[in-house]
Design a protein around this motif. Structure first.
Motif, PDB file in Angstrom:
ATOM      1  N   ALA A 129       0.864  -1.180   0.000  1.00  0.00           N
ATOM      2  CA  ALA A 129       0.000   0.000   0.000  1.00  0.00           C
ATOM      3  C   ALA A 129       0.900   1.230   0.000  1.00  0.00           C
ATOM      4  CB  ALA A 129      -0.916   0.010   1.215  1.00  0.00           C
ATOM      5  N   ILE A 130       0.807   2.021  -1.053  1.00  0.00           N
ATOM      6  CA  ILE A 130       1.680   3.184  -1.215  1.00  0.00           C
ATOM      7  C   ILE A 130       0.799   4.418  -1.383  1.00  0.00           C
ATOM      8  CG2 ILE A 130       3.522   4.212  -2.586  1.00  0.00           C
ATOM      9  CD1 ILE A 130       4.219   1.345  -3.526  1.00  0.00           C
ATOM     10  N   GLY A 131       1.046   5.452  -0.583  1.00  0.00           N
ATOM     11  CA  GLY A 131       0.239   6.653  -0.712  1.00  0.00           C
ATOM     12  C   GLY A 131       0.437   7.602   0.446  1.00  0.00           C
ATOM     13  N   PRO A 132      -0.232   8.754   0.396  1.00  0.00           N
ATOM     14  CA  PRO A 132      -0.007   9.802   1.399  1.00  0.00           C
ATOM     15  C   PRO A 132      -0.600   9.471   2.753  1.00  0.00           C
ATOM     16  CG  PRO A 132      -1.750  10.451  -0.128  1.00  0.00           C
ATOM     17  CD  PRO A 132      -1.173   9.177  -0.667  1.00  0.00           C
ATOM     18  N   ALA A 133      -0.258  10.282   3.725  1.00  0.00           N
ATOM     19  CA  ALA A 133      -0.758  10.113   5.088  1.00  0.00           C
ATOM     20  C   ALA A 133      -2.275  10.251   5.125  1.00  0.00           C
ATOM     21  CB  ALA A 133      -0.119  11.171   5.999  1.00  0.00           C
ATOM     22  N   ALA A 233       7.534   1.678   5.192  1.00  0.00           N
ATOM     23  CA  ALA A 233       8.518   0.935   4.395  1.00  0.00           C
ATOM     24  C   ALA A 233       9.321   1.828   3.463  1.00  0.00           C
ATOM     25  CB  ALA A 233       7.810  -0.154   3.583  1.00  0.00           C
ATOM     26  N   GLN A 234       8.928   3.084   3.296  1.00  0.00           N
ATOM     27  CA  GLN A 234       9.722   3.999   2.468  1.00  0.00           C
ATOM     28  C   GLN A 234      11.084   4.284   3.099  1.00  0.00           C
ATOM     29  OE1 GLN A 234       7.152   4.999   4.273  1.00  0.00           O
ATOM     30  NE2 GLN A 234       7.674   6.863   5.374  1.00  0.00           N
ATOM     31  N   ASN A 235      11.240   3.909   4.371  1.00  0.00           N
ATOM     32  CA  ASN A 235      12.513   4.118   5.059  1.00  0.00           C
ATOM     33  C   ASN A 235      13.362   2.849   5.118  1.00  0.00           C
ATOM     34  OD1 ASN A 235      12.039   6.853   5.605  1.00  0.00           O
ATOM     35  ND2 ASN A 235      10.827   6.332   7.415  1.00  0.00           N
ATOM     36  N   SER A 236      13.023   1.890   4.275  1.00  0.00           N
ATOM     37  CA  SER A 236      13.823   0.665   4.193  1.00  0.00           C
ATOM     38  C   SER A 236      14.758   0.754   2.988  1.00  0.00           C
ATOM     39  CB  SER A 236      12.926  -0.568   4.064  1.00  0.00           C
ATOM     40  OG  SER A 236      12.231  -0.543   2.826  1.00  0.00           O
ATOM     41  N   GLY A 258       3.687   2.367   2.990  1.00  0.00           N
ATOM     42  CA  GLY A 258       4.670   3.446   2.963  1.00  0.00           C
ATOM     43  C   GLY A 258       4.203   4.631   2.140  1.00  0.00           C
ATOM     44  N   ASP A 259       4.832   5.755   2.389  1.00  0.00           N
ATOM     45  CA  ASP A 259       4.556   7.011   1.693  1.00  0.00           C
ATOM     46  C   ASP A 259       5.868   7.509   1.110  1.00  0.00           C
ATOM     47  OD1 ASP A 259       3.970   9.549   0.832  1.00  0.00           O
ATOM     48  OD2 ASP A 259       3.255  10.298   2.769  1.00  0.00           O
ATOM     49  N   VAL A 260       6.024   7.393  -0.200  1.00  0.00           N
ATOM     50  CA  VAL A 260       7.313   7.714  -0.828  1.00  0.00           C
ATOM     51  C   VAL A 260       7.593   9.213  -0.851  1.00  0.00           C
ATOM     52  CG1 VAL A 260       7.374   5.615  -2.228  1.00  0.00           C
ATOM     53  CG2 VAL A 260       6.248   7.674  -3.124  1.00  0.00           C
ATOM     54  N   THR A 261       6.650  10.035  -0.394  1.00  0.00           N
ATOM     55  CA  THR A 261       6.910  11.474  -0.295  1.00  0.00           C
ATOM     56  C   THR A 261       7.469  11.857   1.073  1.00  0.00           C
ATOM     57  OG1 THR A 261       4.696  12.084   0.512  1.00  0.00           O
ATOM     58  CG2 THR A 261       4.988  11.888  -1.876  1.00  0.00           C
TER      59      THR A 261
END
Length: 321
Positions: A129-133, A233-236, A258-261
């Motif tokens: 699941a990838i997206g904003p807060a 998970a963006q911090n892995s 995670g949130d890639v932004t």
């Protein structure tokens, strides 16, 4: 833009008071959410503003009045506003939405992507699941984990998160392992307490039916009959992501959020979540859900904040910026 009038009869002063909230706070919430103005005189409400937004505000007033036999909570008002704003889109996505066994009977996907996300978790062994807060990535993942545990589909829930703020060096922090990683896993704890209750969560921790594990400490393990959640998970790193995904054993499910932004990795480090998206996009048994700002289910201001940052980022990357 002609104002829209709505009347609630027969007059019931208690229900009108519950509808408006203390010091008309509920009316102010509706005005802020739809950028309209609401004038009230007794049971008569006049909504002024853009015609489409005024119509939505009127629908919100009608919805809350039907619920006003008791005092409305702030959460009920804000979630209700989100549902009114997305009613046409949500109606098509609600069909087939999974029913989760938690302490929250009202829990369900509130946007089509949230419904899709819940369905993908049930159908796939690994879901990203990838997206904003504020889009429900973590909360819904925990809800699915609780549902699986309550139905005895898994034996334990394992919560993992990269502790990048401490450089994965947690030894200097006081307490045992759980206490060392508490600050990083607090959002997951909050969701567990909401969905199971504090006492039940404490008992499950005592039985090791719920376990916390810093991502760096998972190497070498095989996780059978478990529901594993990797949050933030963006911090892995790519190495950590590969290590985590290859821990999955028989009868297990994994959800990676995670949130890639909002990446906190040191400058120059490759991002494990972004790389996994590229490498695994065609692997059977793995699903991806990409949340957007329209899926934000928090205070109405959160969606505006996300949109503002997206516009700023786009402007910064455009030629001539």
């Amino acid at each position: 833009m002609k104002p829209i009038e709505i009347h609630f009869t027969p007059v019931n002063n208690q229900r009108l008071a519950n509808l408006c909230g203390p010091l008309d706070e509920n009316l102010r919430q509706i005005e802020s959410a739809f950028e309209v103005t609401i004038a009230r005189r007794g049971e008569r409400f006049v909504v002024s503003g853009n015609s489409d937004r005024a119509q939505l505000a009127t629908e919100a007033l009608d919805k809350f009045y039907r619920q006003s036999k008791r005092q409305l909570t702030v959460e009920e008002v804000q979630l209700g506003l989100i549902e009114v704003a997305r009613a046409p889109a949500a109606a098509g996505g609600a069909a087939g939405a999974p029913q989760l066994l938690t302490r929250r009977p009202d829990l369900h996907g509130r946007t089509p992507r949230q419904v899709q996300y819940l369905q993908q978790i049930q159908k796939h062994d690994i879901t990203f699941a990838i997206g904003p807060a504020g889009t429900g990535k973590t909360y819904l993942a925990v809800a699915c984990a609780v549902d699986a545990l309550e139905r005895d589909n898994v034996k334990r829930i394992i919560l993992a998160r990269p502790a990048v703020e401490a450089g994965e060096r947690l030894g200097f922090l006081p307490g045992d392992l759980a206490q060392k990683v508490d600050p990083y896993l607090r959002p997951l704890y909050d969701a567990l307490y909401d969905l199971l209750g504090f006492d039940k969560v404490a008992k499950l921790f005592e039985r090791n039916a719920i376990e916390v594990a810093p991502l760096a400490f998972m190497r070498g393990r095989t996780l059978n009959h478990s529901f594993v959640i990797l949050d933030e998970a963006q911090n892995s790193t790519p190495e950590q992501m590969k290590m985590f995904l290859t821990r999955i054993g028989f009868g297990s499910k994994a959800v990676v959020t995670g949130d890639v932004t909002q990446v906190d990795l040191p400058r120059g480090h490759k991002n494990g979540l972004i790389e996994a998206r590229v490498i695994l996009k065609r692997v059977r048994g793995i699903a991806f859900t990409d949340f957007q700002s329209s899926d934000v289910v928090r205070h109405p201001l959160v969606q505006r904040i996300v949109n503002a940052y997206e516009r700023h980022t786009k402007a910064q990357t455009e030629p001539g910026a």
